[in-house]
Design an enzyme around this catalytic site. Structure first.
Site, short mmCIF file in Angstrom:
data_model
loop_
_atom_site.label_atom_id
_atom_site.label_comp_id
_atom_site.label_asym_id
_atom_site.label_seq_id
_atom_site.Cartn_x
_atom_site.Cartn_y
_atom_site.Cartn_z
CG ASN A 11 -1.70 1.23 1.44
OD1 ASN A 11 -1.74 2.09 0.55
ND2 ASN A 11 -2.33 1.36 2.59
CD1 TRP A 12 3.74 1.22 -2.75
CD2 TRP A 12 3.92 2.50 -4.58
NE1 TRP A 12 4.68 0.65 -3.56
CE2 TRP A 12 4.81 1.41 -4.70
CE3 TRP A 12 3.85 3.43 -5.62
CZ2 TRP A 12 5.64 1.23 -5.80
CZ3 TRP A 12 4.68 3.25 -6.73
CH2 TRP A 12 5.57 2.16 -6.82
CE LYS A 13 0.01 3.13 4.86
NZ LYS A 13 0.22 3.20 6.29
CG HIS A 94 -5.60 1.93 5.48
ND1 HIS A 94 -5.13 2.83 6.41
CD2 HIS A 94 -4.60 1.05 5.26
CE1 HIS A 94 -3.88 2.50 6.72
NE2 HIS A 94 -3.54 1.42 6.05
CD GLU A 96 -2.51 5.42 6.99
OE1 GLU A 96 -2.54 5.49 5.75
OE2 GLU A 96 -1.57 4.90 7.63
CD GLU A 164 -3.10 -2.40 7.43
OE1 GLU A 164 -2.01 -2.64 6.91
OE2 GLU A 164 -3.75 -1.37 7.19
N GLY A 170 3.18 2.35 10.66
CA GLY A 170 4.15 3.42 10.47
C GLY A 170 4.92 3.79 11.71
CB SER A 209 5.83 -1.80 11.76
OG SER A 209 5.48 -0.45 12.04
N GLY A 231 5.21 1.31 4.32
CA GLY A 231 6.52 1.91 4.03
C GLY A 231 7.49 0.98 3.31
#
Ligand code: 13P
Length: 249
Positions: A11-13, A94, A96, A164, A170, A209, A231
């Site tokens: 997931n490149w966000k 997600h 976020e 998650e 992160g 992570s 990441g």
């Protein structure tokens, strides 16, 4: 034969560029060589079509979709549009987006239904915050989230769950194997209770992570069918060892 084939999705966000699509080549090569593992990358919407042309067999996906098929929803993208752009996967719910855009379980479920209707492999994310874990109600919080976010109708192989924990995203704080085993067992039990044998075949990914040095241990945990990686999915150098860990586990 394995009951569930491993799946690793990056997931490149809100990261990436056309230049960064060069990472896809070595990721695709590694996925092919490793064998036995499905690999996907979800870049921002604007990069999906270009990523598809350079995917080399890696499944390209989106990080969200709108719940409606079309209409007056400025700034949004429907699942059918993603499909037309060549996407094979949609991540929904997600943490976020739940936090930044206020997405509720009901909305996440509607988005999952839209993504499934468009024929996308749909990854429904769930996870507790640090304070919910500290209060001790994390298993209940996450299984309730799952109950509210999962659609009823889906084809075999199309629906995936990602656990998650928000506190592990992160932060470099990866959940311990004991944390992962506890939650994945609870999620599996909930899926089987709701869907019977079919619930036993839904893949459950861990995310938060995941890095080269912890992936193998995490992927060995029972009921962990791969990972959703933020990441460490941005470069082939970091992502390839995670794909290899999934293939070996
Ligand atoms: P990190 O791997 O950067 O912790 O992000 C996890 C994640 O949110 C993937 O969806």
């Amino acid at each position: 034969m394995q009951l569930r084939r491993k799946l690793v999705v990056g997931n490149w966000k809100m990261n990436g560029s056309l230049a960064q699509l060069a990472e896809l080549g070595p990721i695709a090569d590694a996925a092919r060589e490793a064998g036995g593992v499905d690999v996907g990358i979800c870049p921002p919407f604007t990069l999906i079509a270009a990523a598809v042309t350079r995917s080399g067999g890696v499944a390209i996906g989106a990080q969200d979709c709108h719940q409606a098929a079309s209409g007056a929803h400025t700034g949004c993208v429907s699942a059918a549009m993603l499909k037309e752009a060549g996407a094979k996967i949609a991540i929904v719910g997600h943490s976020e987006r739940r936090a930044d855009q206020g997405e509720t379980d009901a909305l996440v479920r509607a988005k999952a239904e839209a993504a499934l209707a468009a024929g996308l492999i749909t990854i429904v994310c769930v996870g507790e915050s640090e304070s919910q874990r500290e209060a001790g109600g994390h298993v209940r919080v996450v299984t309730d989230m799952l109950a509210g976010s999962m659609p009823d109708d889906w084809e075999e192989g199309e629906l995936v769950v990602a656990y998650e924990p928000v506190w592990a995203i992160g932060t470099g704080k990866v959940a311990t194997p004991a944390d992962v085993i506890e939650m994945h067992a609870a999620l599996r039990a909930a899926l089987v209770a709701r869907f019977g044998d079919r619930g036993g075949r839904i893949r459950i990914l861990y995310g938060g992570s995941v890095k080269a040095d912890n992936a193998a241990e995490t992927f060995r945990c029972p009921e962990v069918d791969g990972g959703l990686v933020g990441g460490a999915s941005l470069t082939a150098a970091q992502f390839v060892p995670i794909v290899e860990a999934a293939a070996g586990g």
